[in-house]
Write a protein that holds these residues in place. Structure first.
Motif: not given
Lengths: 429, 289
Positions: A252-256
């Motif tokens: 998954i491509k995610f940001n905090f």
């Protein structure tokens, strides 16, 4: 007079020492309090930012959940089990009267069978032992036959019982809670194993058991007296949790939520292990995950999964256009980013006494079919079915392959409530 | 001739004492004004309201907290009630009476005599209630047997306690029973109370088998508190053997459903293993009935 003076001096010295001790304690407490305040502030900030956050769609959660179930067990579990087993076997082989068993204890929501099976896969190749594993993935449909099926499955004969020479056969029962059902005839399997272990010392036994069931067995048949070595699965630390979940997070491509990308290098890391963490947000996240999950892999995995959010963001240019030309309204382009917010434990809903009985029974057995649950409660199936339905709606139970299990998300709070209501004693994991 | 003069000082003295008594009485009671009456009404209203709210709050709270804390919360109610009533009484008396040491002494003496004659039993119950607060032969939440009544104490009042019986009847028992009656308390401040179930079986049954079944029945009941000992004891009757199963439920309130669960499952097992019940001889069965 001199003695009185001496007593006075000693008294003052003691007082000074006590004051020093108090000052030290306060000094020690202050940084902790500061970090706690910072964490709370971060949480509040995150909550404010969560206005436009939506949970992941159920289909995506299901897919990810499936992937998590397929993950190999954490390396920490594997290493701990293998080293304990090697140590216990060495002791058994060296000493005449050493115990011929090792019990691995875990929480009722940990997949014990999977953990033991995977941990033993490497070990078998390294140590050239024959491993005989009880292959049950579920409890025999007729609990009265547990004892006979145990005998059949593991191939124990009278000859095995008589054998006195120590063999290189490792007998494994991955989950002891599958060998019983809490009803009058449902304890025969445990009593049989108890006798067998006492009489057959030619083989070494590795047994997995959940903590609640272990506590129950200790009370009803003093099982602990038969097993010298018991070992609880170690809690996973923040970095271990991160490493374990990395294969899924790469999907998954995610940001905090604090703004740093999961693949970018961040700044202001709290310790020297910069190579371990990509950003301070990541470190904060896993530190909190470790604390609230108490290092239990299944609880941490579920909380991790539930902390993913979809953030809807308008394009910057569109935002400006909106402000300038409010008259000329066009649909703004909405970008959807996946973010990982700080994990939180859900509050346990208010439960009735009957619901506690059901949840405790499920924890005790690990997993149960509805009929087995009714038998373990001594209630008619219909009555239990209604109560189970309510608990499922509250999200406290998982229902897969016709079997009910506790939802790991609520596990820690449920355990606390069960201790406070005298179902469990303090020591239970 | 009757000499009147020696009596004159005596009559004078009596008259003086009477006047002093009247003066003292007027000193004891202060001037009654509308404002004081209003204050008194306010004190009564506030006390009643606070008592009502505290009772509701504590009863609600005791059902919300965990089993561990239930009795601690409930036991605070009688103390709070006694404190509030005491405070209200002092404030009330202070409004209308001059509470100097002499007056207090005179007042308590008078009150004692009045109460002694008119409200003897009531006063006895009040005093017993205060004694019971500290001696604690029973507390709210305990399961007690006083006289013919057995049940859970659900309220601890000034004059008596309220017991909820297994049939859901509410029985009021005055505190002064503690002077004369024996009080049997099953749990004494704990949430668990021992449950004893009697099983009458034939002389011919396999004792080992029955004992094992009864232990299993207790061990596998969802209600059983396993940290307390479970025991099977026996007694012999001319017509059969009595097995007593002694164990504790997790919550003493479940005593009767627990008993039912134990009996139900034990009977199922007895039927499965053909364990026979005693047959009473005809004469004996009539006596037994």
């Amino acid at each position: 007079m001199f003695a009185l003076d001496l007593a006075g001096v000693t008294f003052i010295k003691n007082m000074l020492n006590k004051i020093k001790f108090l000052v030290e304690k306060i000094k020690d407490w202050l940084p902790k309090a500061q970090s706690q305040i910072k964490a709370h502030a971060a949480e509040i900030e995150a909550k404010i930012k969560q206005e436009n956050l939506n949970p992941l769609p159920q289909s995506q959660i299901k897919t990810l959940s499936h992937e998590i179930n397929r993950l190999p067990i954490p390396q920490t579990y594997r290493d701990a089990i293998q080293s304990k087993l090697t140590e216990a076997i060495a002791q058994w082989q060296e000493q005449e009267d050493a115990a011929n068993s090792l019990v691995i204890l875990g929480s009722p929501v940990e997949p014990l069978s999977k953990i033991l099976n995977e941990a033993l896969a490497d070990w078998e190749q390294q140590h050239f032992w024959t491993i005989k594993i009880l292959s049950w993935s579920e409890r025999p449909s007729n609990y009265v036959t547990i004892k006979s099926q145990l005998l059949q499955e593991m191939g124990w004969t009278q000859d095995n019982h008589q054998q006195s020479e120590k063999s290189r056969v490792l007998m494994v029962i991955p989950d002891l809670s599958l060998c019983f059902l809490r009803c009058i005839d449902g304890l025969d399997g445990i009593e049989y194993l108890q006798d067998l272990l006492l009489n057959n010392r030619s083989q070494f036994w590795l047994i997995g058991c959940n903590e609640w069931a272990w506590q129950y067995f200790n009370i009803i048949c003093q099982l602990e007296a038969y097993f010298d070595h018991t070992f609880s699965l170690p809690p996973l630390e923040d970095l271990e949790l991160k490493q374990w979940l990395t294969p899924i997070s790469k999907m998954i491509k995610f940001n905090f939520l604090n703004g740093k990308n999961n693949q970018n290098q961040g700044s202001q890391l709290k310790d020297d292990n910069e190579e371990n963490w990509s950003s301070s947000s990541e470190q904060d996240y896993f530190q909190k995950l470790e604390v609230i999950s108490q290092g239990l892999s299944s609880v941490a995995a579920k909380l991790w999964l539930l902390s993913f959010r979809i953030q809807e963001e308008k394009d910057e240019e569109e935002k400006n256009n909106d402000e300038l030309t409010s008259a000329n309204k066009s649909e703004p382009e909405i970008k959807e980013n996946i973010v990982l917010k700080l994990p939180n434990l859900n509050n346990l809903p208010e439960l009735t006494k009957n619901e506690f009985y059901i949840l405790f029974s499920l924890g005790l057995h690990g997993e149960l079919t509805l009929s087995e649950l009714a038998l373990s409660l001594g209630e008619p199936k219909n009555t239990v079915q209604n109560q189970v339905q309510v608990l499922r709606q509250l999200g406290l139970l998982n229902f897969n392959n016709n079997r009910l299990r506790l939802n790991p998300v609520y596990y820690l709070q449920l355990k606390k409530d069960l201790v406070n209501n005298y179902f469990l004693t303090e020591g239970a994991k | 001739m009757f000499n009147f003069f020696p009596w004159v000082p005596l009559i004078y003295t009596f008259a003086q004492v009477e006047t002093e008594a009247v003066n003292k009485a007027s000193e004891l009671i202060t001037e009654i004004t509308i404002w004081k009456v209003a204050q008194a009404v306010l004190i009564i209203a506030i006390t009643y309201g606070t008592l009502w709210s505290i009772e509701k709050l504590i009863n609600w709270l005791s059902e919300k907290v965990s089993l561990k804390n239930r009795l601690i919360v409930r036991e605070s109610l009688p103390f709070l009630r006694a404190f509030l009533l005491g405070l209200a009484t002092v404030l009330f008396l202070n409004l209308f009476l001059n509470l100097s040491p002499n007056n207090v002494l005179a007042l308590t003496g008078t009150a004692a005599v009045a109460l002694g004659f008119a409200f003897k039993d009531y006063a006895s119950s009040l005093i017993a209630g205060i004694v019971a607060l500290f001696e604690a032969p029973y507390q709210v939440g305990d399961r007690v047997k006083i006289g013919d009544y057995y049940g859970e104490i659900i309220s601890y009042g000034l004059r008596g306690i309220l017991i909820q019986t297994p049939d859901d009847d509410i029985v009021t028992i005055p505190h002064n029973k503690i002077w004369t009656e024996s009080i049997s308390n099953a749990n004494k401040g704990n949430v668990e109370a021992q449950t004893v179930v009697d099983f009458y079986l034939a002389h011919t049954v396999n004792i080992e088998q029955v004992t094992q079944i009864l232990y299993r029945v207790a061990y596998t009941s969802k209600y059983t508190q396993l940290k307390h000992p479970i025991l099977v004891v026996m007694d012999e009757k001319p017509w059969g053997t009595l097995f007593k199963l002694r164990c504790y439920p997790i919550d003493a309130r479940d005593e009767f459903v627990y008993k039912t669960d134990l009996i139900k499952r034990a009977k199922q097992a007895f039927a499965k293993y053909n364990i026979s019940y005693p047959v009473l001889p005809i004469g004996l069965s009539k006596d037994y009935e």
